[in-house]
Design a protein around this motif. Sequence first.
Motif, mmCIF file in Angstrom:
data_model
loop_
_atom_site.group_PDB
_atom_site.id
_atom_site.type_symbol
_atom_site.label_atom_id
_atom_site.label_comp_id
_atom_site.label_asym_id
_atom_site.label_seq_id
_atom_site.Cartn_x
_atom_site.Cartn_y
_atom_site.Cartn_z
ATOM 1 N N ASP A 637 0.796 -1.220 0.000
ATOM 2 C CA ASP A 637 0.000 0.000 0.000
ATOM 3 C C ASP A 637 0.827 1.268 0.000
ATOM 4 O O ASP A 637 0.274 2.362 0.154
ATOM 5 C CB ASP A 637 -0.931 0.002 1.217
ATOM 6 C CG ASP A 637 -0.157 -0.026 2.534
ATOM 7 O OD1 ASP A 637 0.881 -0.717 2.586
ATOM 8 O OD2 ASP A 637 -0.596 0.626 3.510
ATOM 9 N N SER A 643 -0.899 -1.487 -4.836
ATOM 10 C CA SER A 643 -2.174 -0.911 -4.397
ATOM 11 C C SER A 643 -1.995 0.455 -3.750
ATOM 12 O O SER A 643 -2.919 0.970 -3.115
ATOM 13 C CB SER A 643 -2.878 -1.857 -3.410
ATOM 14 O OG SER A 643 -2.187 -1.925 -2.174
ATOM 15 N N ALA A 647 -4.855 2.902 -2.037
ATOM 16 C CA ALA A 647 -4.751 3.221 -0.615
ATOM 17 C C ALA A 647 -4.749 4.732 -0.401
ATOM 18 O O ALA A 647 -5.450 5.261 0.468
ATOM 19 C CB ALA A 647 -3.492 2.600 -0.028
ATOM 20 N N TRP A 652 -5.976 5.812 3.232
ATOM 21 C CA TRP A 652 -5.485 4.747 4.117
ATOM 22 C C TRP A 652 -4.051 5.053 4.553
ATOM 23 O O TRP A 652 -3.181 5.291 3.734
ATOM 24 C CB TRP A 652 -5.521 3.404 3.392
ATOM 25 C CG TRP A 652 -5.102 2.252 4.252
ATOM 26 C CD1 TRP A 652 -3.845 1.769 4.423
ATOM 27 C CD2 TRP A 652 -5.948 1.453 5.072
ATOM 28 N NE1 TRP A 652 -3.855 0.701 5.297
ATOM 29 C CE2 TRP A 652 -5.137 0.486 5.717
ATOM 30 C CE3 TRP A 652 -7.311 1.439 5.339
ATOM 31 C CZ2 TRP A 652 -5.650 -0.473 6.591
ATOM 32 C CZ3 TRP A 652 -7.827 0.488 6.202
ATOM 33 C CH2 TRP A 652 -7.001 -0.444 6.822
ATOM 34 N N ALA A 714 -8.749 -3.287 -5.200
ATOM 35 C CA ALA A 714 -8.110 -2.628 -4.055
ATOM 36 C C ALA A 714 -8.895 -1.404 -3.611
ATOM 37 O O ALA A 714 -9.008 -1.128 -2.409
ATOM 38 C CB ALA A 714 -6.676 -2.239 -4.408
ATOM 39 N N TYR A 718 -10.111 -0.851 0.298
ATOM 40 C CA TYR A 718 -9.703 0.290 1.123
ATOM 41 C C TYR A 718 -10.890 1.176 1.482
ATOM 42 O O TYR A 718 -11.010 1.646 2.615
ATOM 43 C CB TYR A 718 -8.628 1.113 0.408
ATOM 44 C CG TYR A 718 -7.265 0.451 0.367
ATOM 45 C CD1 TYR A 718 -6.552 0.237 1.542
ATOM 46 C CD2 TYR A 718 -6.696 0.040 -0.831
ATOM 47 C CE1 TYR A 718 -5.301 -0.359 1.514
ATOM 48 C CE2 TYR A 718 -5.447 -0.555 -0.874
ATOM 49 C CZ TYR A 718 -4.757 -0.769 0.303
ATOM 50 O OH TYR A 718 -3.512 -1.367 0.275
#
Length: 851
Positions: A637, A643, A647, A652, A714, A718
Amino acid sequence: MRRGWGRILAHVSDQTGSRSKALWAIAGCCLLAGVLVAGLLFPVASGVGYVSNKAASTVENVSSELVNGTVPEVSTVTDVNGAPIAYLYDQRREQVGYNDIAPDMIRAIISIEDRRFLEHDGVDWKGTIRAALKNSSSGEVQQGASTLDQQYIKNYQLLVLARTEADRAAAIETTPARKLREVRMALSLEQSLTEQAERDKNLSPAAAKQEAKKEIVTRYLNLVPFGNGAYGIEAAAQTYFGKPAKALDAVQAAMLAGMVQSSSALDPYTNPKGVTDRRNLVLDTMVQNFPQRADEFRADKAKPLGVLRAPRTLPQGCISAKDAGYFCDYALQFMAENGISRDTVLRGGYTIRTTLDPRVQSSVLRASQRIASPDLDGVADVMSVLRPWTPQRQSHDLVAMVSSRNYGLNQQQYQTVQPQPYSMVGDGAGSIFKIFTVAASMEKGLGTATTLSVPQYFSARGMGDSNGANGCPANYYCVKNAGTYPAALSLTQALATSPNTPFVQMLQTVGVKPAVDMAVRLGLRSYGQPGTSGQGDMSLADYIKKGNFGSFTLGPFAVNGLELSNVAATLSSHGMWCPPNPIASITQPKRDRYGNQVIGPDGKPATVPVPFEPPKCEQVVEPGLADTLANALSQDDRGGGTSAGAAGGAGWSLPLSGKTGTTEAHRSSAFLGFTNEFAGSSYIYGDSPTPSDICTSPLRQCYSGDLYGGNEPAQIWYQAMQPIATMYGPIHLPEPDQKYVNGSNNGQVPDVTGQTASRATATLQEAGFKVNQLTTDSGAQQGTVAFTSPSDTAIPGSTITIYVSTGRSATPAPQPGNSNGGGGPAPAVGPPTTLQIPGLGPIVIGGNNGG
């Protein structure tokens, strides 16, 4: 009992005398009834005559169930907070106790159905002989003279014990033999209940008989059908009047008592006149039996039925659970696989409290359907979320299960009831399967501190056949990377950026069989089930191992989305596998023998647990391996991870272990992610009969796919988890185990940097490794080893590649890209990122947006 039995049933009996007088009357009648009546009496006295040995045996077998008196009831499925999400039943019934039935309901039913109920011992001998004589003279059974006891027995056999059409026909057959069986069972039932009351409550015979009578009338009213799907008096009161049975007045009670005669014909919504006439007949009998209230009951005959505008029913089945329908179906399947059949649930009256957390479910559903619209043609997303095992919880609790498709039966609105979230669907989870190759290699000695060789192209003999694609030789499996990568990457960064070639190399070293077995151990249990390969009874795992497919590490096989999520839960649980568990508890109401709900010491209704034992959890890999692998997966992430873009878009910033995956034809892709509190996967695949490639931005079917796991899969994960990530507690990565960071002693790769090629080869061979030699422009002295791959650790006995310097200066290293089977689109170049790799030190790589 709280109400006086004599007060409630006063004047119901016609005071015709005791049982002894009735028997003398029977004896006199026998002179007239002849052989038929003799056939009735002798079986009662001696168990012979009309009742054959088989019939007598049937009576004895049924008696224990009759004495117990269990009836089918509605089972309620709730979420983890106890809020109902579905009702499951074969017969809509809620059992209530004697104290929860209005006294006028008891008066009404006895007045119309069995006015001598208080005096007889289960059989109304006077009425029975009269019926026998009538039937004998007519040559057929025209009158039954059934008591409430006998009606209860007939209905119990029909509604509870009968399982086949033959059983149901036998329960209502109009033959003397059936009537004789009913007589014997009625006498036996009343005697058994009287003796039980006398024994349990230390009552006199007379008082015990009254207790038995209360129990029988209560059982009868809880059992019989009242039409419009209502079984039992409580469901009937709610269906027609929207009130509990204890609140029924005399008019309402008389209507319901009258409907028992024929619940289908006497429907107040289709035959109000017939129901009114029958109700008034019941009121007439109540006038006769309760003269002190005669004026009241006569006046009641002029009143309207007073039913609701429409019958109040209860939705049946998981179809009413809406977005929780998939979860509901899975819970039933899980129970059936572990000893509680669907039929048992439909009749059990259970409260099934599930693990479904509505906060998580709502967040996941919102994210899934925001990105993969429910009416998206041919493309669906499934996502499940589990809570990892802890010593306190000791399960993988399933807290959310969704499909982007709405649960329902309207296919024109893209609804489905197919078990999409928990069945093998799609074309595979792609490079997420690299996790299994790594885990199997770590178990054999590979450390996460190792550096991997990343050739642009790799071919392997005996690991499948690429059938000449891209110039691949016959009988070889060939693979290449999408985009360019450095010649070597740390294992952590290889997992984050997902080149293909090092993992196929790793699979060739560790072996396909251990990697497949690891996948099954960690959670893909369907792969080990017979018939999943499409090749007869062969399991998919055996099929892959038999073909020794090098493509396994790139995940080209259909996958069960729930099981994929459970792989994440196993790794998050320190290597402890548990079945994905949807059940928090299963209970039944605790009732006394009269059907009354028992109240516990806390003043709340008491319950009893229903025995249920799902499979036990298993430690499938060592905790240190799982925890160290979780750390190795912690860069997806961020930085150059596949990803990272998704993210960042969701905001995230918490610690995470994750992996993206995409199949070669872009027909399905996924993202697997977990923390110490949540684990799950988002899996997008083609759900039409003829799936095609899938494209991104917007998500759609297309002819040349470009969807990667770092895109919509993804993004869904998230966006679903960001709002609720810390709802159960703080998020952190586990501590890695240095044993699995450094690898086994036998897997330590000697440092041969700067040695000549011949000297380095000899040193590595002495350590038990095979050697492969390549050249590199590194600027080091010509003919000396610039670096090796793997470097620090490797699987014992595997091949170490030595890179011998040409003496020329190195060209700038290409930026890391993304794999054709892996995580996301080829990354855009961004600023370099420095990664701290355990046991390896800082590595500077090029950045990318992660797709």
